[in-house]
Design an enzyme around this catalytic site. Structure first.
Site, PDB file in Angstrom:
ATOM      1  N   ASP A 245      30.386  38.040 -20.209  1.00 28.02           N
ATOM      2  CA  ASP A 245      31.695  38.280 -21.063  1.00 28.02           C
ATOM      3  C   ASP A 245      32.024  37.058 -21.933  1.00 28.02           C
ATOM      4  O   ASP A 245      30.827  36.312 -22.332  1.00 28.02           O
ATOM      5  CB  ASP A 245      33.003  38.698 -20.472  1.00 28.02           C
ATOM      6  CG  ASP A 245      33.831  39.625 -21.048  1.00 28.02           C
ATOM      7  OD1 ASP A 245      34.346  39.244 -22.212  1.00 28.02           O
ATOM      8  OD2 ASP A 245      33.839  40.801 -20.791  1.00 28.02           O
ATOM      9  N   HIS A 280      38.808  37.779 -23.777  1.00 28.39           N
ATOM     10  CA  HIS A 280      38.353  39.146 -23.141  1.00 28.39           C
ATOM     11  C   HIS A 280      37.840  38.926 -21.735  1.00 28.39           C
ATOM     12  O   HIS A 280      38.243  39.858 -20.896  1.00 28.39           O
ATOM     13  CB  HIS A 280      37.236  39.784 -24.058  1.00 28.39           C
ATOM     14  CG  HIS A 280      36.926  41.064 -23.730  1.00 28.39           C
ATOM     15  ND1 HIS A 280      35.977  41.426 -23.125  1.00 28.39           N
ATOM     16  CD2 HIS A 280      37.422  42.293 -24.271  1.00 28.39           C
ATOM     17  CE1 HIS A 280      35.626  42.508 -23.058  1.00 28.39           C
ATOM     18  NE2 HIS A 280      36.309  43.383 -23.803  1.00 28.39           N
ATOM     19  N   SER A 456      36.689  48.407 -21.895  1.00 26.17           N
ATOM     20  CA  SER A 456      36.367  47.238 -21.388  1.00 26.17           C
ATOM     21  C   SER A 456      37.725  47.180 -20.286  1.00 26.17           C
ATOM     22  O   SER A 456      37.060  46.129 -19.148  1.00 26.17           O
ATOM     23  CB  SER A 456      36.733  46.338 -22.219  1.00 26.17           C
ATOM     24  OG  SER A 456      35.432  45.908 -23.028  1.00 26.17           O
TER      25      SER A 456
END
Length: 545
Positions: A245, A280, A456
């Site tokens: 990520d 994220h 996600s």
């Protein structure tokens, strides 16, 4: 000096040998290709990626990353035909729905962008919470009928946005995305005043969840999956989880000082994987492994060993493959892939197969394009996860309200997320998981949290569950690290899923349940199963008497 006009840049390509060759064809030596052929064709070698050798094997060049024009790509493809795989090194997408980018093509005609003319300036001030504190660093979008304006609030929560060719009566929507601590905000047909400050009041997360984050809580997603009521005595101890990520903000109270990671981005350093400018990866990690230490959020597997592989910003297929190589090298049990692309990659497919054969279970977000499942989730060897939401888990005036999709469960508790990808003909959706209004950790300060949407966010719910299964179930944990181990894990996840009466292309088998997954078969050492067995024996004795 002659000034050259701006031209298109050369593209990045992946070059590798196919796993099998047609009869009579000799394999291509990638090292010779890079050192002798590329220079003659004016192709720039950017990277040479070695394989992860198995037992008794030697390290070899697995694939090349090269920069070349499209003409050189065509020439190389024609020259080697079936002896090489040559494909674009595609840029990956992060599957977070309420990102800072609006779907411009959905709202506007790009031929009608106004450059000057009638000017509309709107003053806005954003405040939040019961005390109406100024909200700084909030992203604000004012959307008109022709175009939009956007910016970030200052320390006083103020911003002035200017649009051309609009009036106060043609404004369509106002969207505010706070950095942390508050719910997002969406208002259609905003009644703004041009000559005064327009106040926007945001609701704080703690108004919906009293005492948060001072008082630790499970998110609605964990509760929907019965993690809180099951009282499972497992926390992922001894399980290795890879997160490919945007890095991990290790200074966050809920993430802890994770010890292992790599950065594959352009500006990588030895410790830069500990920084997460995108946020994220930190949000994903909180869902999986948020620490149980009295404040913040509770993750599924707080005692698991987290391996961080940073590929964003700018991540490509080549970076994803490097991350998967690291997962193989470190014998990671399960890897979270909250990323992907609409494009299929044969070279990535080969790497997924390699990882699966070596016992690395790949679990991926289905995608946020509201179309068919994207890659790598679309590969048969990957467990694909769709996103669902639950009503009454977010304010009605938040952006999350806009994520309510077409289908509702029969009890009208759950809904398909508007953005989630779904299975089309020839594809299989495995399971669904919570992916709307998910609160987790973000990198801003050690106690910062935000509510985000996306497949996600759904994917790490299932990865966290996988860690609990591996810890609890000796029949899976003690298997050799191979394809059969991965398939056994995926079967346990699918078989635990509860049908929540959404279309199968959106929910797959349904919403996984941790307690059911852990108790599917007879498991030596399972405390809860042994207790049930003792109770059953006791009831049988009483019935006999």
């Amino acid at each position: 000096m002659t000034i050259q006009p701006l031209q298109s840049r050369t593209e990045r390509y992946l070059v590798s040998a196919p796993q099998t060759l047609p009869a009579g064809l000799e394999p291509v030596d990638l090292d010779i290709l890079a050192s002798e052929i590329f220079p003659n064709l004016d192709i720039e070698l950017l990277d040479k990626i070695p394989s992860v050798p198995g037992k008794g094997e030697s390290e070899q060049t697995e694939f090349l990353v090269a920069s070349m024009t499209f003409e050189r790509f065509e020439q190389l493809s024609k020259l080697y035909e079936d002896r090489l795989i040559i494909e674009e090194d595609t840029i990956l997408d992060i599957f977070q729905s309420n990102s800072t980018e609006l779907p411009i093509e959905q709202y506007f005609d790009l031929n009608s962008i106004p450059l000057d003319g009638q000017e509309l300036s709107v003053k806005l001030v954003v405040k939040g919470g019961n005390r109406a504190q100024p909200v700084k660093n909030a992203k604000v979008y004012l959307i008109g009928s022709i175009w939009f304006a956007n910016g970030i609030t200052d320390n006083e929560g103020k911003i002035t946005l200017t649009l051309y060719g609009e009036t106060v009566d043609t404004l369509r929507s106002l969207y505010v995305k706070p950095a942390n601590s508050y719910w997002s905000y969406w208002l259609d047909k905003p009644d703004v005043k041009q000559d005064e400050e327009n106040l926007i009041l945001l609701q704080s997360l703690s108004e919906q969840f009293p005492q948060f984050p001072q008082q630790e809580m499970y998110g609605w997603g964990q509760k929907a999956m019965n993690l809180d009521s099951a009282k499972i005595p497992y926390k992922g101890t001894g399980v290795k989880i890879g997160i490919i990520d945007s890095g991990l903000y290790t200074e966050h109270k809920d993430l802890g000082d994770r010890k292992d990671g790599n950065d594959f981005t352009k500006d990588a350093s030895e410790t830069s994987w500990r920084k997460d400018i995108v946020g994220h990866g930190s949000h994903v990690a909180g869902i999986i492994a948020g620490l149980h230490e009295s404040t913040g959020i509770k993750g599924f597997a707080p005692d698991s060993d987290i391996y961080v592989y940073k590929v964003f910003p700018g991540g490509r297929f080549s970076d994803l493959i490097k991350g998967l190589n690291k997962c193989i090298e470190n014998q990671v049990d399960v890897v979270n892939l909250s990323l992907g692309s609409k494009k299929r990659s044969e070279i990535l497919a080969q790497k997924i197969t390699d990882a699966t054969n070596r016992g690395v279970a790949c679990i991926a977000a289905a995608g946020n394009s509201a179309t068919k499942i994207q890659y790598p989730a679309a590969f048969d060897e990957v467990l694909a996860v769709a996103a669902i939401g639950q009503f009454a888990t977010f304010p009605e005036n938040s952006y999350h309200k806009r994520q309510v999709g077409e289908y509702k469960s029969k009890d009208e508790k759950y809904f398909t997320a508007r953005f989630t990808c779904f299975a089309e003909e020839g594809q299989t959706m495995d399971v669904c998981a919570p992916g709307v209004a998910i609160i987790s950790s973000i990198p801003d300060k050690p106690d910062a949290y935000a509510a985000w949407d996306g497949t996600s966010m759904a994917c790490p719910h299932v990865v966290g569950l996988a860690a609990l299964i591996i810890e609890a179930r000796e029949d899976i944990r003690d298997m050799p690290r191979n394809r059969q181990r991965v398939e056994a894990l995926f079967t346990a996840i699918r078989d635990s899923a509860i049908d929540i009466a959404l279309p199968s292309e959106y929910q797959g088998k349904g919403l996984p349940d941790p307690q059911k997954a852990i108790k599917i078969s007879s498991i030596p050492g399972n405390k809860w199963q042994k207790i049930e067995e003792l109770l059953t024996e006791a009831l049988q004795l009483l019935s006999v008497r």
